[in-house]
Write a protein that holds these residues in place. Sequence first.
Motif, short mmCIF file in Angstrom:
data_model
loop_
_atom_site.label_atom_id
_atom_site.label_comp_id
_atom_site.label_asym_id
_atom_site.label_seq_id
_atom_site.Cartn_x
_atom_site.Cartn_y
_atom_site.Cartn_z
N THR A 1 0.83 -1.19 0.00
CA THR A 1 0.00 0.00 0.00
C THR A 1 0.87 1.25 0.00
N VAL A 2 0.24 2.35 -0.33
CA VAL A 2 0.91 3.64 -0.45
C VAL A 2 0.14 4.67 0.37
N VAL A 3 0.87 5.55 1.02
CA VAL A 3 0.25 6.67 1.73
C VAL A 3 0.84 7.96 1.17
N ARG A 4 -0.04 8.89 0.85
CA ARG A 4 0.42 10.16 0.31
C ARG A 4 -0.11 11.30 1.15
N ALA A 5 0.72 12.30 1.38
CA ALA A 5 0.30 13.51 2.08
C ALA A 5 1.11 14.67 1.52
N GLY A 6 0.42 15.65 0.98
CA GLY A 6 1.12 16.78 0.39
C GLY A 6 1.98 16.33 -0.78
N GLU A 7 3.25 16.68 -0.74
CA GLU A 7 4.15 16.35 -1.84
C GLU A 7 4.92 15.04 -1.60
N LEU A 8 4.68 14.38 -0.49
CA LEU A 8 5.41 13.16 -0.17
C LEU A 8 4.53 11.92 -0.33
N THR A 9 5.15 10.84 -0.76
CA THR A 9 4.49 9.54 -0.91
C THR A 9 5.35 8.49 -0.23
N ALA A 10 4.75 7.68 0.63
CA ALA A 10 5.47 6.59 1.28
C ALA A 10 4.96 5.27 0.68
N VAL A 11 5.90 4.49 0.15
CA VAL A 11 5.59 3.24 -0.54
C VAL A 11 6.07 2.07 0.31
N TRP A 12 5.17 1.14 0.61
CA TRP A 12 5.54 -0.05 1.41
C TRP A 12 6.37 -0.99 0.56
N LEU A 13 7.56 -1.34 1.05
CA LEU A 13 8.43 -2.30 0.36
C LEU A 13 8.60 -3.60 1.14
N GLY A 14 8.35 -3.56 2.44
CA GLY A 14 8.52 -4.73 3.29
C GLY A 14 8.06 -4.39 4.69
N PRO A 15 8.02 -5.37 5.60
CA PRO A 15 7.53 -5.14 6.96
C PRO A 15 8.30 -4.06 7.70
N ASP A 16 9.55 -3.82 7.32
CA ASP A 16 10.35 -2.79 7.99
C ASP A 16 11.04 -1.87 6.99
N GLU A 17 10.46 -1.75 5.79
CA GLU A 17 11.13 -0.98 4.74
C GLU A 17 10.11 -0.19 3.92
N TRP A 18 10.48 1.08 3.64
CA TRP A 18 9.62 1.96 2.85
C TRP A 18 10.48 2.78 1.90
N LEU A 19 9.85 3.27 0.85
CA LEU A 19 10.47 4.23 -0.04
C LEU A 19 9.68 5.52 0.06
N VAL A 20 10.35 6.57 0.50
CA VAL A 20 9.70 7.88 0.60
C VAL A 20 10.06 8.67 -0.65
N VAL A 21 9.05 9.05 -1.40
CA VAL A 21 9.24 9.75 -2.68
C VAL A 21 8.76 11.19 -2.53
N GLY A 22 9.60 12.12 -2.97
CA GLY A 22 9.26 13.53 -2.87
C GLY A 22 9.60 14.26 -4.14
N PRO A 23 9.29 15.54 -4.21
CA PRO A 23 9.56 16.32 -5.42
C PRO A 23 11.05 16.52 -5.63
N PRO A 24 11.44 16.85 -6.84
CA PRO A 24 12.86 17.10 -7.11
C PRO A 24 13.44 18.13 -6.14
N GLY A 25 14.66 17.85 -5.69
CA GLY A 25 15.35 18.78 -4.81
C GLY A 25 15.02 18.64 -3.33
N SER A 26 14.16 17.68 -2.98
CA SER A 26 13.74 17.57 -1.57
C SER A 26 14.51 16.49 -0.81
N ARG A 27 15.43 15.80 -1.47
CA ARG A 27 16.11 14.65 -0.86
C ARG A 27 16.75 14.99 0.47
N ALA A 28 17.56 16.03 0.49
CA ALA A 28 18.30 16.37 1.71
C ALA A 28 17.35 16.69 2.86
N ALA A 29 16.29 17.44 2.56
CA ALA A 29 15.34 17.82 3.60
C ALA A 29 14.62 16.59 4.15
N VAL A 30 14.24 15.67 3.26
CA VAL A 30 13.55 14.45 3.70
C VAL A 30 14.47 13.62 4.58
#
Length: 205
Positions: free
Chosen positions: A71-100
């Motif tokens: 499943t996926v959860v999205r809020a604002g410009e961020l999206t959290a993607v479930w990859l495993g029981p203890d693992e996620w991929l947080v996706v954000g807009p270009p240039g937001s990596r350091a802040a995330v």
Amino acid sequence: MADTALSAPLRSPLAHDAHRLAAATRTSRGAIRLAEVPFLAQVNVRLDAKGAAADAVGLALGLQLPLEPDTVVRAGELTAVWLGPDEWLVVGPPGSRAAVETRIREAAGDETVSVTDVSAQRTTLLVAGPRARDLLAHGCSLDLHPRVFGPGRCAQTTLARTQVVLVARDEPRAGFWVLVRSSFAGYLTDWLLDAATEYLAQPGC
């Protein structure tokens, strides 16, 4: 002076294919939409889903890390993607990596957490339009029917024998994100364009 690695402008893995994707979208007459979504921030997060860090990180990001598989959860410009029981991929807009990254690390505090920038590892293809599911079904063994793989669902799967992370966007018309390794992006683009041929208007039609 020649461009250096630090001064040269960023170039996406599919920059040279943008015109081909646009042409396919145009000639499909609304049936499909294909485009690259380049330079999205992608941060891999591993932590104990039942520990204090999970709630703290979710609060810092403004979204709850999804606990239900695929499943996926999205809020604002961020999206959290479930990859495993203890693992996620947080996706954000270009240039937001350091802040995330910073928000996750600061929120976790002394709790055990792994935060890895994988932004350069993959690029993202957008596949949308009324025939998007049909197009993807040509090369993906998943059941992509909306009742099974509707908005907010994700999967680590293969598309045209290429490992991808497939995300059904949170609005039906928003289509799908196909997150693919940069080194395979060109091949997958060629496959998508070839598979889309039947949906493209023929000259003179």
